[in-house]
Design a protein around this motif. Structure first.
Motif, PDB file in Angstrom:
ATOM      1  N   ASP A  69       0.802  -1.210   0.000  1.00  0.00           N
ATOM      2  CA  ASP A  69       0.000   0.000   0.000  1.00  0.00           C
ATOM      3  C   ASP A  69       0.847   1.277   0.000  1.00  0.00           C
ATOM      4  N   THR A  70       2.063   1.195  -0.514  1.00  0.00           N
ATOM      5  CA  THR A  70       2.917   2.376  -0.561  1.00  0.00           C
ATOM      6  C   THR A  70       2.404   3.391  -1.574  1.00  0.00           C
ATOM      7  N   PRO A 139     -11.761   5.278  -9.512  1.00  0.00           N
ATOM      8  CA  PRO A 139     -11.026   5.288  -8.236  1.00  0.00           C
ATOM      9  C   PRO A 139     -11.921   5.318  -7.001  1.00  0.00           C
ATOM     10  N   LEU A 140     -13.112   5.866  -7.108  1.00  0.00           N
ATOM     11  CA  LEU A 140     -14.012   5.853  -5.952  1.00  0.00           C
ATOM     12  C   LEU A 140     -14.463   4.435  -5.632  1.00  0.00           C
ATOM     13  N   ASP A 141     -14.680   3.619  -6.650  1.00  0.00           N
ATOM     14  CA  ASP A 141     -15.055   2.224  -6.412  1.00  0.00           C
ATOM     15  C   ASP A 141     -13.879   1.434  -5.852  1.00  0.00           C
ATOM     16  N   VAL A 142     -12.676   1.775  -6.298  1.00  0.00           N
ATOM     17  CA  VAL A 142     -11.475   1.180  -5.703  1.00  0.00           C
ATOM     18  C   VAL A 142     -11.437   1.518  -4.212  1.00  0.00           C
ATOM     19  N   LEU A 146     -11.459  -0.878  -0.853  1.00  0.00           N
ATOM     20  CA  LEU A 146     -10.344  -0.841   0.101  1.00  0.00           C
ATOM     21  C   LEU A 146     -10.814  -0.417   1.487  1.00  0.00           C
ATOM     22  N   ALA A 147     -11.797   0.475   1.541  1.00  0.00           N
ATOM     23  CA  ALA A 147     -12.332   0.909   2.828  1.00  0.00           C
ATOM     24  C   ALA A 147     -12.990  -0.259   3.557  1.00  0.00           C
ATOM     25  N   LYS A 148     -13.694  -1.086   2.797  1.00  0.00           N
ATOM     26  CA  LYS A 148     -14.364  -2.243   3.383  1.00  0.00           C
ATOM     27  C   LYS A 148     -13.360  -3.308   3.805  1.00  0.00           C
ATOM     28  N   ARG A 149     -12.354  -3.564   2.965  1.00  0.00           N
ATOM     29  CA  ARG A 149     -11.406  -4.642   3.237  1.00  0.00           C
ATOM     30  C   ARG A 149     -10.294  -4.221   4.192  1.00  0.00           C
ATOM     31  N   ASP A 150      -9.759  -2.998   4.012  1.00  0.00           N
ATOM     32  CA  ASP A 150      -8.559  -2.573   4.737  1.00  0.00           C
ATOM     33  C   ASP A 150      -8.759  -1.341   5.602  1.00  0.00           C
ATOM     34  N   SER A 157      -6.444   5.731  -0.129  1.00  0.00           N
ATOM     35  CA  SER A 157      -6.841   4.948  -1.304  1.00  0.00           C
ATOM     36  C   SER A 157      -6.420   5.637  -2.602  1.00  0.00           C
ATOM     37  N   ILE A 158      -6.690   6.924  -2.687  1.00  0.00           N
ATOM     38  CA  ILE A 158      -6.392   7.653  -3.919  1.00  0.00           C
ATOM     39  C   ILE A 158      -4.896   7.767  -4.143  1.00  0.00           C
ATOM     40  N   ASN A 159      -4.135   7.981  -3.088  1.00  0.00           N
ATOM     41  CA  ASN A 159      -2.681   8.089  -3.251  1.00  0.00           C
ATOM     42  C   ASN A 159      -2.058   6.768  -3.694  1.00  0.00           C
ATOM     43  N   VAL A 160      -2.520   5.659  -3.134  1.00  0.00           N
ATOM     44  CA  VAL A 160      -2.010   4.354  -3.560  1.00  0.00           C
ATOM     45  C   VAL A 160      -2.448   4.087  -5.001  1.00  0.00           C
ATOM     46  N   TRP A 161      -3.715   4.399  -5.310  1.00  0.00           N
ATOM     47  CA  TRP A 161      -4.220   4.245  -6.687  1.00  0.00           C
ATOM     48  C   TRP A 161      -3.375   5.042  -7.676  1.00  0.00           C
TER      49      TRP A 161
END
Length: 378
Positions: A69-70, A139-142, A146-150, A157-161
């Motif tokens: 997740d870097t 990216p919002l769906d990503v 990620l919010a649900k899983r991690d 999320s957006i920075n990793v994306w």
């Protein structure tokens, strides 16, 4: 006959598993199923990832004190270091073994997206023809996934994306590549899958395997579908990320634009800016916060890499202040009050959430890019 490797890349939670399985159904070998990561709650139909390559990729990231997740690239020319030769040799062995009995093999691991310069070098060295499938999703769906899983917040999320997406396009410049959007795969599967077949030179169409493909590409693969305009107009997301997604949508609608100088220059400017920010961590110096087990492991790894300018160690325990650990002085957090500019901090304690709160008292902001977390404490 020249061997061909198909590499599926892109951000996590962007449909890489679905695309890989579809290509497998089209007739491309994915390897013995015992070599694949088992289905889990968040991917009940399978990840379709080679266990060994995922493990190697995780080892490389950890070697450079990164997690999957870097948000930042590894420093310039990292893949040329002699220290990573053991990882390189492992990758070569896995590739050769999987290609031994077939002329065409597919693998996917989203982590490959941020390790591409190493893989590009290896595949060239082996004389293997390779093609890239770049998977994208709103990216919002990503983020929702990620919010649900991690439990990621939108900023992370957006920075990793952004890191994964820029790396995917920057390091595949000049290679055969195709973009596949997850929503378009599900909503317009015949057009998208036939496009994949054409790109890969496979004489199999969607209609030839319609029943099998439709059974796999069921609607339960998608738990959210956000309109593109919703993301593009979201002011809570930085302009560069919104603009990046807009440019990718333009590529999807006009393949000529994907290989245009305009798009390549756009990607290079953003990626190299991200790289410059990453390199500044090495140049400006860094404090480690925490000298427990996580701190000792982190310090050991930093010395092995030999790149970081370690300024010292910070610890909240006053009994440790002034002591010397592996040649570095342990300071009180109050040393941060005396800095002309806020230094980078790598948190090496399991109480990193509390330390992030403490850092706000020293002038650090929420989601401050100068706050890093060691993978040894995650």
């Amino acid at each position: 006959m020249k061997k061909t490797v198909i590499c599926v890349i892109g951000m996590h939670r962007s449909g890489t598993s679905a695309v890989t399985r579809v290509i497998n159904l089209l007739g491309v070998e994915v390897g013995d199923e015992t070599t694949l990561i088992e289905p889990q709650m968040f991917n009940p139909k399978g990840y379709w990832e080679n266990k060994e390559l995922v493990e190697i990729n995780n080892e490389i990231l950890k070697f450079f004190l990164r997690g999957w997740d870097t948000s930042y690239p590894i420093h310039d020319d990292w893949w040329k270091q002699s220290k990573i030769k053991p990882f390189r040799d492992k990758i070569i062995e896995v590739l050769n073994r999987n290609l031994k009995g077939t002329g065409r093999w597919i693998w996917k691991d989203p982590r490959t997206s941020i390790l591409l310069p190493l893989y590009n070098d290896i595949l060239k060295e082996l004389g293997i023809d390779f093609r890239f499938i770049i998977c994208v999703r709103n990216p919002l769906d990503v983020h929702y996934s990620l919010a649900k899983r991690d439990e990621f917040d939108l900023f992370k999320s957006i920075n990793v994306w952004k890191h994964y997406t820029l790396s995917s396009f920057y390091w595949t410049n000049g290679y055969d590549r195709l973009i596949v959007h997850f929503d378009r795969l599900l909503d317009n599967r015949e057009l998208v899958i036939n496009g994949i077949s054409k790109f890969l030179g496979i004489d199999v169409s969607y209609m030839d395997l319609k029943e099998k493909i439709d059974d796999f590409l069921s609607e339960d693969l998608r738990h959210s579908q956000t309109q593109d305009r919703t993301f593009l107009s979201d002011d809570s997301v930085d302009y560069d990320s919104r603009n990046l997604y807009k440019e990718i949508l333009r590529c999807l609608d006009n393949r000529m634009y994907l290989e245009s100088d305009e798009f390549k220059s756009f990607i290079a400017d953003l990626y190299l800016s991200l790289m410059a920010l990453s390199n500044s961590i090495y140049l400006s110096g860094i404090y480690l916060w925490g000298i427990g087990e996580g701190g000792r492991k982190t310090l050991q790894q930093l010395n092995k890499i030999g790149l970081y300018n370690i300024k010292g160690i910070i610890d909240s325990n006053s009994k440790k202040h002034g002591s010397i650990v592996h040649g570095y002085t342990v300071h009180s957090p109050s040393i941060l009050h005396n800095q002309n500019s806020k230094p980078y901090i790598m948190i090496c304690s399991m109480f990193y959430k509390e330390i992030i709160q403490d850092l706000r008292a020293y002038g650090y902001k929420e989601h401050d890019p100068r706050i890093l977390i060691s993978p040894f404490v995650k």
